[in-house]
Scaffold this motif. Structure first.
Motif, mmCIF file in Angstrom:
data_model
loop_
_atom_site.group_PDB
_atom_site.id
_atom_site.type_symbol
_atom_site.label_atom_id
_atom_site.label_comp_id
_atom_site.label_asym_id
_atom_site.label_seq_id
_atom_site.Cartn_x
_atom_site.Cartn_y
_atom_site.Cartn_z
ATOM 1 N N LYS A 23 3.806 18.684 30.788
ATOM 2 C CA LYS A 23 4.066 17.985 29.530
ATOM 3 C C LYS A 23 5.564 17.853 29.255
ATOM 4 O O LYS A 23 6.321 18.797 29.436
ATOM 5 C CB LYS A 23 3.386 18.736 28.381
ATOM 6 N N HIS A 24 5.974 16.670 28.821
ATOM 7 C CA HIS A 24 7.347 16.350 28.418
ATOM 8 C C HIS A 24 8.345 16.341 29.570
ATOM 9 O O HIS A 24 9.547 16.212 29.341
ATOM 10 C CB HIS A 24 7.844 17.302 27.324
ATOM 11 N N THR A 25 7.876 16.495 30.804
ATOM 12 C CA THR A 25 8.775 16.388 31.951
ATOM 13 C C THR A 25 9.079 14.917 32.218
ATOM 14 O O THR A 25 8.183 14.078 32.192
ATOM 15 C CB THR A 25 8.144 17.019 33.208
ATOM 16 N N LYS A 26 10.355 14.613 32.455
ATOM 17 C CA LYS A 26 10.752 13.255 32.792
ATOM 18 C C LYS A 26 10.662 13.093 34.308
ATOM 19 O O LYS A 26 11.482 13.626 35.043
ATOM 20 C CB LYS A 26 12.180 12.971 32.304
ATOM 21 N N TYR A 27 9.653 12.380 34.776
ATOM 22 C CA TYR A 27 9.473 12.154 36.203
ATOM 23 C C TYR A 27 10.235 10.885 36.604
ATOM 24 O O TYR A 27 11.447 10.870 36.627
ATOM 25 C CB TYR A 27 7.981 12.059 36.530
ATOM 26 N N PHE A 28 9.523 9.815 36.896
ATOM 27 C CA PHE A 28 10.165 8.529 37.168
ATOM 28 C C PHE A 28 9.238 7.438 36.641
ATOM 29 O O PHE A 28 8.027 7.640 36.489
ATOM 30 C CB PHE A 28 10.487 8.346 38.653
ATOM 31 N N LYS A 29 9.813 6.303 36.303
ATOM 32 C CA LYS A 29 9.094 5.281 35.540
ATOM 33 C C LYS A 29 7.810 4.819 36.222
ATOM 34 O O LYS A 29 6.795 4.589 35.560
ATOM 35 C CB LYS A 29 10.016 4.083 35.282
ATOM 36 N N GLU A 30 7.870 4.661 37.557
ATOM 37 C CA GLU A 30 6.675 4.188 38.256
ATOM 38 C C GLU A 30 5.490 5.109 38.008
ATOM 39 O O GLU A 30 4.361 4.647 37.794
ATOM 40 C CB GLU A 30 6.944 4.085 39.768
ATOM 41 N N LEU A 31 5.740 6.410 38.026
ATOM 42 C CA LEU A 31 4.666 7.378 37.806
ATOM 43 C C LEU A 31 4.278 7.455 36.334
ATOM 44 O O LEU A 31 3.090 7.470 35.991
ATOM 45 C CB LEU A 31 5.097 8.763 38.305
ATOM 46 N N GLU A 32 5.269 7.496 35.462
ATOM 47 C CA GLU A 32 4.998 7.666 34.034
ATOM 48 C C GLU A 32 4.212 6.497 33.448
ATOM 49 O O GLU A 32 3.389 6.681 32.552
ATOM 50 C CB GLU A 32 6.312 7.861 33.275
ATOM 51 N N PHE A 33 4.473 5.280 33.950
ATOM 52 C CA PHE A 33 3.820 4.099 33.379
ATOM 53 C C PHE A 33 2.669 3.567 34.227
ATOM 54 O O PHE A 33 2.066 2.551 33.874
ATOM 55 C CB PHE A 33 4.858 2.992 33.161
ATOM 56 N N ALA A 34 2.371 4.240 35.328
ATOM 57 C CA ALA A 34 1.287 3.775 36.199
ATOM 58 C C ALA A 34 -0.057 3.873 35.485
ATOM 59 O O ALA A 34 -0.427 4.938 34.983
ATOM 60 C CB ALA A 34 1.264 4.595 37.483
ATOM 61 N N GLN A 35 -0.782 2.770 35.450
ATOM 62 C CA GLN A 35 -2.088 2.732 34.789
ATOM 63 C C GLN A 35 -3.229 3.052 35.755
ATOM 64 O O GLN A 35 -4.329 3.408 35.323
ATOM 65 C CB GLN A 35 -2.313 1.341 34.179
ATOM 66 N N ASP A 36 -2.978 2.923 37.048
ATOM 67 C CA ASP A 36 -4.042 3.096 38.041
ATOM 68 C C ASP A 36 -4.073 4.499 38.643
ATOM 69 O O ASP A 36 -4.856 4.761 39.556
ATOM 70 C CB ASP A 36 -3.873 2.068 39.168
ATOM 71 N N ILE A 37 -3.215 5.387 38.135
ATOM 72 C CA ILE A 37 -3.187 6.762 38.633
ATOM 73 C C ILE A 37 -3.754 7.690 37.568
ATOM 74 O O ILE A 37 -3.322 7.662 36.408
ATOM 75 C CB ILE A 37 -1.756 7.193 39.001
ATOM 76 N N SER A 38 -4.714 8.505 37.956
ATOM 77 C CA SER A 38 -5.315 9.472 37.035
ATOM 78 C C SER A 38 -4.395 10.686 36.928
ATOM 79 O O SER A 38 -4.146 11.375 37.924
ATOM 80 C CB SER A 38 -6.698 9.894 37.543
ATOM 81 N N LYS A 39 -3.872 10.936 35.720
ATOM 82 C CA LYS A 39 -2.922 12.034 35.511
ATOM 83 C C LYS A 39 -3.508 13.073 34.567
ATOM 84 O O LYS A 39 -4.122 12.730 33.560
ATOM 85 C CB LYS A 39 -1.606 11.482 34.951
ATOM 86 N N VAL A 40 -3.285 14.337 34.907
ATOM 87 C CA VAL A 40 -3.782 15.456 34.109
ATOM 88 C C VAL A 40 -2.602 16.352 33.748
ATOM 89 O O VAL A 40 -1.784 16.690 34.613
ATOM 90 C CB VAL A 40 -4.838 16.274 34.889
#
Length: 266
Positions: free
Chosen positions: A132-149
């Motif tokens: 939570k609240h970690t700044k990764y990279f935009k592609e990952l943060e805004f990806a709609q097709d990746i299931s994130k937990v």
């Protein structure tokens, strides 16, 4: 009676000054950056000690349950400084940022029996654990097709990975290596995939805008100058040399070489 009043007055303001001279820092257990078992130590602690000496402050370390809580304490002014932050427009509303060290690349960890992740697109096939609240990279943060937990921390994420509750963890090599040491022998159960992501960004000190300490423009310049002279990077290198057991899964000299190549404050 007047003498007593004067003494009390002096003691009161002396106490206020002593309090003001103490720099409060929130740290959560996140090896090798911050280690709370015993006396606090870690790469972040090393640079914070240098920072405190540079500014003439004592340091009070306040343990936090996780990074999200520490960030909230910085926002509220309950602590004065955090180390290891990524600059971000939303965070600038409550903190000033001064860079001191190049950030590590992200690696992608999965179970040993899963297919290799060789590109960003391969992540769409997996459940990815992120903190939570970690700044990764935009592609990952805004990806709609990746299931994130959301996971509490990387150690918890590794346990969830082995229990098949998630498929992938996003972290950095030094952090993975230190947590592997804490969790024991799991080398034959997990793997680092071919795909990685170079952030090309810097880690920063974050100074709370609501802090009771006043960080002057001259002090900020002094910190920037120290970063340009790689004072903080050298403190991290010295910590790595002094604590090789935290990096036992990799040659510590290789880590230092990579960090030295990354650092560029010109």
């Amino acid at each position: 009676m007047n003498t007593l009043k004067v003494v009390c007055f002096v003691l009161f303001f002396s106490a206020m000054y002593a309090s003001a001279a103490t720099m409060k820092v929130c740290i959560d257990h996140y090896p090798p950056l911050q280690i709370l078992t015993g006396e606090p130590k870690g790469e972040s602690i090393a640079v914070l000690e240098v920072l405190a000496t540079l500014l003439g402050h004592d340091v009070e370390y306040i343990p936090g349950p996780n990074f999200a809580r520490c960030l909230r304490m910085l926002e509220l002014g309950q602590v004065d400084v955090l180390a290891g932050l990524v600059d971000d427009p939303a965070r600038r509303t409550f903190a000033h940022f001064v860079p001191y060290q190049e950030d590590d690349s992200y690696i992608f960890v999965s179970r040993i029996d899963t297919a290799d992740i060789v590109s960003f697109g391969d992540l769409e096939k997996h459940v990815v654990g992120i903190t939570k609240h970690t700044k990764y990279f935009k592609e990952l943060e805004f990806a709609q097709d990746i299931s994130k937990v959301i996971i509490k921390d990387i150690a918890t994420g590794l346990k969830m990975l082995l229990l098949k509750r998630i498929d992938v963890i996003v972290t950095s090599a030094p952090i993975l290596q230190s947590i592997q040491n804490e969790l024991g022998n799991i080398d034959d159960k997990i793997k680092v995939n071919p795909y990685s992501y170079n952030t090309s960004r810097q880690l920063c000190f974050g100074f709370s805008k609501n802090s009771k300490l006043i960080f002057t423009a001259d002090e900020m310049f002094k910190i920037k100058q120290a970063a340009q002279q790689q004072v903080f990077s050298k403190a991290i290198e010295q910590f790595i040399i002094a604590n090789p057991e935290l990096y036992s899964h990799v040659d510590s000299s290789l880590i230092m070489t990579n960090k030295a190549k990354q650092n560029n404050f010109d």
